[in-house]
Design a protein around this motif. Structure first.
Motif, PDB file in Angstrom:
ATOM      1  N   UNK A   1       0.830  -1.208   0.000  1.00 27.39           N
ATOM      2  CA  UNK A   1       0.000   0.000   0.000  1.00 27.39           C
ATOM      3  C   UNK A   1       0.860   1.251   0.000  1.00 27.39           C
ATOM      4  N   UNK A   2       1.926   1.245   0.790  1.00 26.87           N
ATOM      5  CA  UNK A   2       2.816   2.403   0.829  1.00 26.87           C
ATOM      6  C   UNK A   2       3.514   2.602  -0.520  1.00 26.87           C
ATOM      7  N   UNK A   3       3.877   1.505  -1.182  1.00 29.30           N
ATOM      8  CA  UNK A   3       4.470   1.628  -2.517  1.00 29.30           C
ATOM      9  C   UNK A   3       3.472   2.228  -3.505  1.00 29.30           C
ATOM     10  N   UNK A   4       2.196   1.861  -3.379  1.00 28.14           N
ATOM     11  CA  UNK A   4       1.178   2.427  -4.262  1.00 28.14           C
ATOM     12  C   UNK A   4       1.059   3.940  -4.066  1.00 28.14           C
ATOM     13  N   UNK A   5       1.167   4.391  -2.822  1.00 29.86           N
ATOM     14  CA  UNK A   5       1.127   5.830  -2.553  1.00 29.86           C
ATOM     15  C   UNK A   5       2.307   6.539  -3.204  1.00 29.86           C
ATOM     16  N   UNK A   6       3.495   5.974  -3.086  1.00 25.35           N
ATOM     17  CA  UNK A   6       4.670   6.605  -3.677  1.00 25.35           C
ATOM     18  C   UNK A   6       4.618   6.561  -5.207  1.00 25.35           C
ATOM     19  N   UNK A   7       4.015   5.518  -5.776  1.00 21.40           N
ATOM     20  CA  UNK A   7       3.926   5.433  -7.226  1.00 21.40           C
ATOM     21  C   UNK A   7       2.953   6.456  -7.811  1.00 21.40           C
ATOM     22  N   UNK A   8       1.941   6.829  -7.034  1.00 25.94           N
ATOM     23  CA  UNK A   8       0.961   7.818  -7.509  1.00 25.94           C
ATOM     24  C   UNK A   8       1.216   9.208  -6.935  1.00 25.94           C
ATOM     25  N   UNK A   9       2.314   9.388  -6.207  1.00 23.36           N
ATOM     26  CA  UNK A   9       2.578  10.667  -5.560  1.00 23.36           C
ATOM     27  C   UNK A   9       2.746  11.794  -6.579  1.00 23.36           C
ATOM     28  N   UNK A  10       3.541  11.551  -7.609  1.00 21.76           N
ATOM     29  CA  UNK A  10       3.790  12.602  -8.606  1.00 21.76           C
ATOM     30  C   UNK A  10       2.503  12.964  -9.331  1.00 21.76           C
ATOM     31  N   UNK A  11       1.698  11.964  -9.645  1.00 20.95           N
ATOM     32  CA  UNK A  11       0.435  12.245 -10.335  1.00 20.95           C
ATOM     33  C   UNK A  11      -0.495  13.073  -9.447  1.00 20.95           C
ATOM     34  N   UNK A  12      -0.574  12.740  -8.182  1.00 24.23           N
ATOM     35  CA  UNK A  12      -1.434  13.500  -7.272  1.00 24.23           C
ATOM     36  C   UNK A  12      -0.952  14.942  -7.140  1.00 24.23           C
ATOM     37  N   UNK A  13       0.353  15.129  -7.008  1.00 17.53           N
ATOM     38  CA  UNK A  13       0.889  16.482  -6.867  1.00 17.53           C
ATOM     39  C   UNK A  13       0.672  17.300  -8.141  1.00 17.53           C
ATOM     40  N   UNK A  14       0.885  16.680  -9.292  1.00 17.31           N
ATOM     41  CA  UNK A  14       0.678  17.411 -10.547  1.00 17.31           C
ATOM     42  C   UNK A  14      -0.783  17.820 -10.725  1.00 17.31           C
ATOM     43  N   UNK A  15      -1.694  16.901 -10.441  1.00 16.62           N
ATOM     44  CA  UNK A  15      -3.118  17.207 -10.582  1.00 16.62           C
ATOM     45  C   UNK A  15      -3.539  18.328  -9.642  1.00 16.62           C
ATOM     46  N   UNK A  16      -3.074  18.247  -8.397  1.00 19.74           N
ATOM     47  CA  UNK A  16      -3.446  19.268  -7.417  1.00 19.74           C
ATOM     48  C   UNK A  16      -2.843  20.627  -7.769  1.00 19.74           C
ATOM     49  N   UNK A  17      -1.596  20.620  -8.209  1.00 20.90           N
ATOM     50  CA  UNK A  17      -0.940  21.881  -8.539  1.00 20.90           C
ATOM     51  C   UNK A  17      -1.620  22.567  -9.721  1.00 20.90           C
ATOM     52  N   UNK A  18      -1.967  21.777 -10.734  1.00 20.06           N
ATOM     53  CA  UNK A  18      -2.623  22.354 -11.907  1.00 20.06           C
ATOM     54  C   UNK A  18      -3.991  22.915 -11.543  1.00 20.06           C
ATOM     55  N   UNK A  19      -4.679  22.269 -10.609  1.00 16.84           N
ATOM     56  CA  UNK A  19      -5.998  22.755 -10.200  1.00 16.84           C
ATOM     57  C   UNK A  19      -5.893  23.955  -9.266  1.00 16.84           C
ATOM     58  N   UNK A  20      -4.852  24.003  -8.448  1.00 13.06           N
ATOM     59  CA  UNK A  20      -4.728  25.081  -7.467  1.00 13.06           C
ATOM     60  C   UNK A  20      -4.300  26.405  -8.090  1.00 13.06           C
ATOM     61  N   UNK A  21      -3.546  26.375  -9.171  1.00 17.24           N
ATOM     62  CA  UNK A  21      -3.049  27.624  -9.759  1.00 17.24           C
ATOM     63  C   UNK A  21      -4.190  28.532 -10.227  1.00 17.24           C
ATOM     64  N   UNK A  22      -5.143  28.061 -11.036  1.00 17.21           N
ATOM     65  CA  UNK A  22      -6.237  28.974 -11.424  1.00 17.21           C
ATOM     66  C   UNK A  22      -7.147  29.353 -10.265  1.00 17.21           C
ATOM     67  N   UNK A  23      -7.356  28.421  -9.321  1.00 14.91           N
ATOM     68  CA  UNK A  23      -8.200  28.748  -8.168  1.00 14.91           C
ATOM     69  C   UNK A  23      -7.527  29.809  -7.305  1.00 14.91           C
ATOM     70  N   UNK A  24      -6.213  29.697  -7.134  1.00 16.74           N
ATOM     71  CA  UNK A  24      -5.493  30.716  -6.376  1.00 16.74           C
ATOM     72  C   UNK A  24      -5.556  32.069  -7.087  1.00 16.74           C
ATOM     73  N   UNK A  25      -5.580  32.053  -8.404  1.00 16.67           N
ATOM     74  CA  UNK A  25      -5.728  33.315  -9.133  1.00 16.67           C
ATOM     75  C   UNK A  25      -7.082  33.954  -8.859  1.00 16.67           C
ATOM     76  N   UNK A  26      -8.135  33.131  -8.815  1.00 12.87           N
ATOM     77  CA  UNK A  26      -9.458  33.662  -8.490  1.00 12.87           C
ATOM     78  C   UNK A  26      -9.492  34.260  -7.086  1.00 12.87           C
ATOM     79  N   UNK A  27      -8.853  33.560  -6.145  1.00 11.43           N
ATOM     80  CA  UNK A  27      -8.941  33.979  -4.751  1.00 11.43           C
ATOM     81  C   UNK A  27      -8.079  35.197  -4.458  1.00 11.43           C
TER      82      UNK A  27
END
Length: 417
Positions: free
Chosen positions: A235-261
């Motif tokens: 399970x911990x390996x699965x988290x590390x394998x998807x870590x980059x994908x989660x960070x990229x998705x969150x970062x791309x979503x947060x940038x325009x929302x932060x611009x709105x805020x």
């Protein structure tokens, strides 16, 4: 920057599951703060939920204190209203409790007189919302949220398993409490835009969690016969394998929302955007945190008591024990019995000599080459027998055609007369 580079090269391994007690403690502190704020501080409800009237008029160089004085002059407590000065449009926005038609007309005339508004019907915009409409919106929002959670619970139970559905729902409630708690702490108004933003971030939070759970299912698919990793490690390996994908998705979503805020609501003064942007910003950040640090570690704790998981952990422990004993036996020397000392333990002189190939121990009971009782080495090629053999005796010398050592005689083959 070096740390970020290692993360994005997948050269970074975090023990999410092993440190889950730390993450539980962090989440607990955040949830307690949010819950206390919601209970004692409460929410600043918008006019759509609380009901009331909104007056919007030109400021004409006036101040907020003058608006509050005008409210007091017509019998309205300024503490019951909200007065905002809109910098971009140079206008006042005055929100009051529910008023009668006579009170609405009286306040409109007082505001027009105080701020020199020549045409109140055109320059002062008045909108009223009944309290019944606000309560209807509230009940509909709660009903929609409950239906959404039930449907998601059913889907996750069918698609994965019920324990994954429970972990995902717990993370979802975590994100809801954090988002609404931040709203209570900062005092932003709860409007229909807030409800829309909350429903949006619920979907985002579930998406991130489902991605991680799908990789967990792939890593643990053959655990009935596996003996390489425990369930927690897979399970911990699965988290590390998807870590980059989660960070990229969150970062791309947060940038325009932060611009709105920060740009739209903060710098440009678009107050209608801040309710939507704050809920989305907090919800996306909280959803990323919960999928990595809360939902998946909670799943490991829920699965720990299953017989299949316990059998897997036992097989992995036995296999690693065999490997450790084999490594220790190999390090102790060839032919060493089971239970021989590990490389970092003290080794006796006899074992060290045997592992080095010392043959002199056969004549030395003490175990030291060249010690008491050891024979002298024989030079190579000594005697007639070649290297490694004993010197020939006198009879052997005569048979070879030689003479006895130390005696004078005649050559063999001649008889004495």
């Amino acid at each position: 920057m070096a740390l970020l580079g290692r993360i994005y090269r997948s050269d970074f391994h975090v023990d999410f599951v092993g440190r889950r007690r730390v993450w539980y403690a962090v989440s607990g502190v955040i949830l307690v703060i949010c819950a206390v704020s919601m209970i004692f501080r409460g929410f600043t409800l918008g006019i759509e939920f609380s009901g009331g009237a909104v007056f919007q008029l030109p400021s004409h160089g006036g101040t907020v204190e003058q608006v509050e004085q005008t409210l007091s002059s017509v019998g309205i407590d300024p503490a019951d209203g909200v007065v905002q000065q809109l910098e971009t449009s140079k206008q006042f926005r005055v929100q009051t409790p529910t008023l009668t038609d006579a009170q609405t007309d009286k306040l409109t005339d007082a505001l027009a007189k105080r701020f020199s508004v020549t045409d109140p019907d055109r320059d002062i915009a008045v909108s009223t919302v009944g309290s019944s409409w606000g309560s209807t919106i509230t009940s509909k929002a709660i009903q929609g949220l409950v239906v959404f959670l039930v449907l998601v619970m059913i889907y996750l139970s069918v698609r994965f398993e019920w324990k994954m559905a429970v972990a995902a729902m717990a993370a979802l409630i975590h994100d809801l409490v954090v988002t609404m708690g931040v709203y209570s702490l900062v005092g932003f108004e709860v409007t229909p835009s807030t409800v829309i933003a909350v429903l949006t971030i619920l979907g985002f939070s579930l998406y991130d969690t489902v991605v991680v759970f799908d990789r967990v299912r792939e890593n643990t698919a053959g655990m009935a016969t596996s003996h390489r990793r425990t369930y927690a490690e897979a399970t911990n390996d699965a988290l590390n394998e998807t870590l980059v994908r989660s960070l990229n998705t969150s970062l791309i979503a947060l940038i325009p929302v932060a611009s709105l805020l920060f740009v739209g609501a903060g710098l440009l003064g678009a107050g209608t955007l801040k309710d939507l942007a704050l809920a989305q910003f907090v919800g996306i950040a909280s959803g990323t945190y919960s999928s990595l640090f809360f939902a998946t570690p909670l799943l490991v704790d829920l699965k720990r008591g299953e017989p299949a998981v316990q059998a897997l952990d036992a097989r992995v422990a036995r296999e690693r024990g065999k490997r450790a004993r084999a490594v220790a036996s190999t390090a102790a020397g060839p032919g060493a019995p089971v239970g021989s000392p590990a490389p970092d333990e003290p080794v006796s002189g006899e074992v060290a000599a045997l592992s080095a190939g010392g043959a002199a121990l056969a004549d030395d009971p003490v175990g030291r080459p060249g010690g008491p009782g050891a024979r002298e080495p024989v030079p190579a090629g000594a005697g007639l027998g070649g290297p490694g053999r004993r010197p020939p005796t006198a009879g052997a010398a005569r048979r070879a055609g030689g003479r006895k050592p130390g005696r004078r005689g005649r050559p063999s083959g001649k008889k004495r007369r």
